[in-house]
Design a protein around this motif. Structure first.
Motif, short mmCIF file in Angstrom:
data_model
loop_
_atom_site.label_atom_id
_atom_site.label_comp_id
_atom_site.label_asym_id
_atom_site.label_seq_id
_atom_site.Cartn_x
_atom_site.Cartn_y
_atom_site.Cartn_z
N PHE A 25 -1.25 -1.86 -5.64
CA PHE A 25 -1.24 -3.26 -5.22
C PHE A 25 -1.32 -3.37 -3.71
N SER A 26 -0.67 -2.47 -3.02
CA SER A 26 -0.70 -2.60 -1.56
C SER A 26 -1.96 -1.95 -0.99
N ARG A 27 -2.69 -1.19 -1.82
CA ARG A 27 -3.99 -0.66 -1.37
C ARG A 27 -5.08 -1.57 -1.93
N SER A 28 -5.96 -1.03 -2.72
CA SER A 28 -7.18 -1.77 -3.06
C SER A 28 -6.97 -3.07 -3.83
N VAL A 29 -6.11 -3.06 -4.84
CA VAL A 29 -6.01 -4.25 -5.67
C VAL A 29 -5.49 -5.45 -4.90
N ALA A 30 -4.78 -5.17 -3.82
CA ALA A 30 -4.26 -6.26 -3.01
C ALA A 30 -5.37 -7.16 -2.49
N HIS A 31 -6.61 -6.65 -2.50
CA HIS A 31 -7.72 -7.48 -2.06
C HIS A 31 -7.95 -8.67 -2.97
N VAL A 32 -7.71 -8.46 -4.26
CA VAL A 32 -7.85 -9.61 -5.16
C VAL A 32 -6.52 -10.21 -5.58
N TRP A 33 -5.46 -9.43 -5.50
CA TRP A 33 -4.16 -9.95 -5.91
C TRP A 33 -3.04 -9.19 -5.24
N HIS A 34 -2.22 -9.90 -4.51
CA HIS A 34 -1.09 -9.25 -3.85
C HIS A 34 0.20 -9.53 -4.61
N ALA A 35 1.08 -8.53 -4.73
CA ALA A 35 2.41 -8.76 -5.30
C ALA A 35 3.38 -7.72 -4.75
N PRO A 36 4.60 -8.14 -4.42
CA PRO A 36 5.61 -7.20 -3.95
C PRO A 36 6.33 -6.54 -5.12
N ASP A 37 7.04 -5.44 -4.83
CA ASP A 37 7.81 -4.72 -5.84
C ASP A 37 8.68 -5.64 -6.68
N SER A 38 9.30 -6.59 -5.98
CA SER A 38 10.30 -7.43 -6.65
C SER A 38 9.67 -8.31 -7.73
N GLN A 39 8.36 -8.40 -7.72
CA GLN A 39 7.69 -9.10 -8.82
C GLN A 39 7.20 -8.10 -9.86
N ILE A 40 6.74 -6.95 -9.37
CA ILE A 40 6.09 -5.98 -10.27
C ILE A 40 7.07 -5.39 -11.28
N TYR A 41 8.21 -4.89 -10.80
CA TYR A 41 9.14 -4.22 -11.71
C TYR A 41 9.68 -5.16 -12.79
N PRO A 42 10.19 -6.33 -12.44
CA PRO A 42 10.66 -7.24 -13.50
C PRO A 42 9.54 -7.63 -14.47
N GLU A 43 8.34 -7.84 -13.93
CA GLU A 43 7.24 -8.26 -14.81
C GLU A 43 6.87 -7.15 -15.79
N LEU A 44 6.89 -5.90 -15.32
CA LEU A 44 6.61 -4.78 -16.23
C LEU A 44 7.64 -4.75 -17.36
#
Lengths: 194, 194
Positions: A25-44
């Motif tokens: 997310f902080s590398r390539s995918v951030a170009h189309v969608w950014h998200a911090p850890d605090s969103q990623i872990y709970p969402e997973l």
DNA sequence: ACAAACTAACTATGGATATAGTTAGATGGC
DNA sequence: GCCATCTAACTATATCCATAGTTAGTTTGT
């Protein structure tokens, strides 16, 4: 709600841990969608609870373990359903345009400084986007390469073309922003230096 | 945090009630910043509490009253400070690009349908933006006109030019989106009809 | 041997935002 | 007279999102 689908999209390439995803997310995918850890872990976790993902505990070093997430059939079905569903149009909410409309409240030095910052930001974006686009075209992009290996040549062609298409859109957008910023410099010059 | 400054920006034109603001937001100002009632009313209260606005009770009909908000000197100072401060760059988070990158998961009919919807949306945006731009140039835009009446001709010229500049940016962006969508149609045709 | 940097997976908190209401008075058309 | 619609000012709920941490194990360089 798109975060969920950004995560599935990423995981269709290859299974990953939350940490891998965070890095992607902080590398390539951030170009189309950014998200911090605090969103990623709970969402997973929520997605696993909802049956869209399953996790496999994988050893890491001697004592550690990590959780590798895989997309389930239900997850893929959900993703396809989202892909077919209409988009809800984006609301305009960009502080740069709000500010620009009221630049007469700031002094010209500050306006120029802000334009320079915006210009630096978009130039950096543009070169990142062009770099990533090149790795898509030659299929060296890691996440893409992982996904392509599971596809037929025709399917791979489609996947590549659409990704390049998305990046072309982002590149065009960056160029449009830069042109607008250039017009901004010209306007400030005209208003204050004449 | 920009909502607060969007509100001050609006109120520099003329004092308004929460209802007026809500209407302005869903009309012209929504082009640069959208916000629902549920954000506007609480934010106005907070801003009054923070001393950025004062409210005057104005009679409405026989029994009713309404609250008209005015920008205070502190509010104007806060706005100017924000106008001079650097922008934090926007994160990319646009579902349209996320979807486009994965269009190979949807069937071509659905892709075309989504492109048509996006096209309709941006064409409508574009004509709204061009319409509003015209009312800025001829100074018939109501909120702008109210503000201009309090300014010298030189100041008015600056205010108008910057607003037109902001709209030119939005118009350029809309045109870029439309060009990208046209490329999308061409790509789908190429991939599926040959 | 030890520190620095990295991998892994979180949490806590607060503010921003969306959706969908409610209550009450005012106005215009028929 | 009354119904629809508009003006006015909210509220309730839930989710999204950002900032800034924490805890613990691993790897690498010197």
């Amino acid at each position: 709600m798109s975060l969920r689908y950004a995560l599935i999209a990423l995981l269709t390439g290859r299974p990953m841990t939350g940490y891998d995803i965070s890095k992607s997310f902080s590398r390539s995918v951030a170009h189309v969608w950014h998200a911090p850890d605090s969103q990623i872990y709970p969402e997973l976790n929520r997605m696993e609870r909802d049956g869209l993902l399953t996790s496999v505990e994988v050893p890491w070093g001697k004592k550690g373990t990590k959780k590798e997430y895989h997309v389930t059939d239900a997850g893929l079905a959900d993703f396809r359903a989202w892909m077919e569903s209409p988009l809800t149009p984006q609301r305009q909410r960009d502080p740069a345009y709000l500010k620009a409309a009221y630049f007469d409240f700031a002094d010209p030095a500050s306006v120029r400084e802000q334009l320079r910052q915006q210009q630096a930001y978009w130039e950096e974006q543009l070169s990142m986007l062009e770099g990533t686009r090149a790795t898509l075209v030659d299929r060296t992009h890691p996440t893409l390469a992982a996904r392509l290996s599971k596809l037929t040549e025709r399917e791979a062609e489609f996947a590549v073309r659409y990704k390049v298409y998305a990046y072309d859109g982002l590149i065009a957008r960056a160029r449009t922003e830069l042109a607008w910023i250039a017009d901004g410099f010209a306007l400030v010059d005209e208003l204050y230096d004449s």
